[in-house]
Write a protein that holds these residues in place. Structure first.
Motif, PDB file in Angstrom:
ATOM      1  N   GLU A  35       0.834  -1.231  -0.056  1.00 37.94           N
ATOM      2  CA  GLU A  35      -0.052   0.103  -0.020  1.00 37.94           C
ATOM      3  C   GLU A  35       0.906   1.239   0.080  1.00 37.94           C
ATOM      4  N   TRP A  37      -0.185   4.968   1.183  1.00 39.72           N
ATOM      5  CA  TRP A  37      -1.164   5.782   1.902  1.00 39.72           C
ATOM      6  C   TRP A  37      -0.819   7.349   0.900  1.00 39.72           C
ATOM      7  N   SER A  40      -3.596  10.694   4.414  1.00 39.20           N
ATOM      8  CA  SER A  40      -4.062  10.164   5.363  1.00 39.20           C
ATOM      9  C   SER A  40      -4.247  10.987   6.713  1.00 39.20           C
ATOM     10  N   LEU A  86      -9.357   8.889   3.468  1.00 40.16           N
ATOM     11  CA  LEU A  86      -8.008   7.769   3.352  1.00 40.16           C
ATOM     12  C   LEU A  86      -7.875   7.542   1.849  1.00 40.16           C
ATOM     13  N   LYS A  88      -5.477   5.402  -1.032  1.00 40.15           N
ATOM     14  CA  LYS A  88      -4.427   4.463  -0.955  1.00 40.15           C
ATOM     15  C   LYS A  88      -4.156   4.109  -2.506  1.00 40.15           C
TER      16      LYS A  88
END
Length: 319
Positions: A35, A37, A40, A86, A88
């Protein structure tokens, strides 16, 4: 007010691959990056501003300083100093665990601050890559527990062979799993509440099975069967194509071949643009930044309009 980019927060995972590093042109020795991010506000995993006046500032600190100027009046009243989305990129070299997230209502009943609703936009994935979303048959909570115990729960899940541009909406309560070879963008509520249902009897690097949350998940699952779990839309060049409109985020896709001005004068929210393919630039109030595949830009709520130039495909999302 500036346009903001953030340093990606890379997460090594048991199932991670190598696509993210190439897609984002990252120089790193990290392996199994599952992942990235991009934006975030999750406590302990906040992204940090990369460049400009606020360079090095954590996202929630940025919200605390700029308040409604950054996120919008209504969003600041609802979420305070916690950023509500968020973003990703996810690269699955192996199957992720079968899991479910609680809805907001169920999360509160279980003593959590909020649930987790999300969506996926598929990037260029491996040929034949599949994922699970939803149920393919009617089962009861008792059926579910028995199938988890005997390792057959995947037989009750709707399996989807995916290709670039496919979109899935995953409301709280829907069983799901990203399969091996999938590469995608995930947009979700700011929440890290995940209940792991089944993990294919894999062991972690220490030789232990990962914890399952069978009972908690059973309380959250939506046991209804739906006809289609994917989002159906018709791609159109040089215009906004709506994908998802829910209480937690609104998302559209743009595939631009000519300049366009995005008008946000009536929108009381920040906007996040996520580069999917190609290369372009954004100009807002005299500031210009790049928007390329693998890049993510946060536009503050004070922005009235943003000019986009270049041959570039991107997602637009806001609350």
């Amino acid at each position: 007010m500036e346009l903001f980019k953030f340093k990606p927060l890379l997460k090594q995972t048991l199932w991670g691959g190598e696509k993210i590093k190439g897609f984002k042109h990252l120089q790193t020795d990290l392996e199994q990056v599952g992942e990235s991010w991009e934006v975030s506000g999750v406590q302990g995993s906040e992204t940090v501003v990369d460049g400009g006046t606020y360079d090095g500032c954590k996202l929630n600190e940025l919200v605390a300083q700029l308040k409604e100027k950054l996120v919008g009046h209504e969003n600041y009243e609802r979420f305070g100093n916690e950023f509500p989305l968020l973003i990703k990129f996810i690269d699955a070299r192996q199957d992720l665990s079968i899991q479910v997230h609680p809805s907001n209502e169920m999360a509160v009943c279980q003593g959590k601050p909020r649930g987790k609703t999300e969506m996926w936009y598929l990037l260029e994935s491996d040929e034949g890559a599949q994922l699970y979303s939803g149920l393919n048959r009617e089962i009861t909570p008792e059926d579910y527990k028995q199938m988890v115990d005997n390792g057959t729960i995947v037989n009750a899940l709707a399996c989807h062979t995916v290709s670039e541009g496919d979109v899935f909406y995953i409301p709280g309560g829907r069983i799901h799993s990203i399969g091996a070879g999938c590469f995608l963008v995930e947009i979700q509520q700011t929440s890290d509440v995940t209940y792991r249902i089944y993990d294919f009897k894999r062991r972690d690097k220490n030789g232990n099975y990962r914890e399952l949350h069978t009972e908690l998940a059973a309380e959250c699952i939506d046991y209804h069967v739906h006809d289609d779990y994917s989002i159906q839309y018709t791609p159109q060049p040089d215009e906004s194509v709506p994908l998802v409109d829910c209480p937690y985020f609104t998302t559209a896709v743009y595939d631009l071949t000519e300049p366009m001005v995005l008008d946000y004068s009536e929108l009381d929210s920040f906007v996040i643009l996520i580069g999917l393919k190609g290369s372009g630039k954004l100009t807002c109030a005299g500031q210009t930044v790049s928007l390329e595949a693998g890049q993510t830009v946060l536009i503050p709520a004070t922005a009235q309009e943003v000019k986009v130039e270049g041959i570039v495909k991107f997602l637009e999302t806001f609350v």
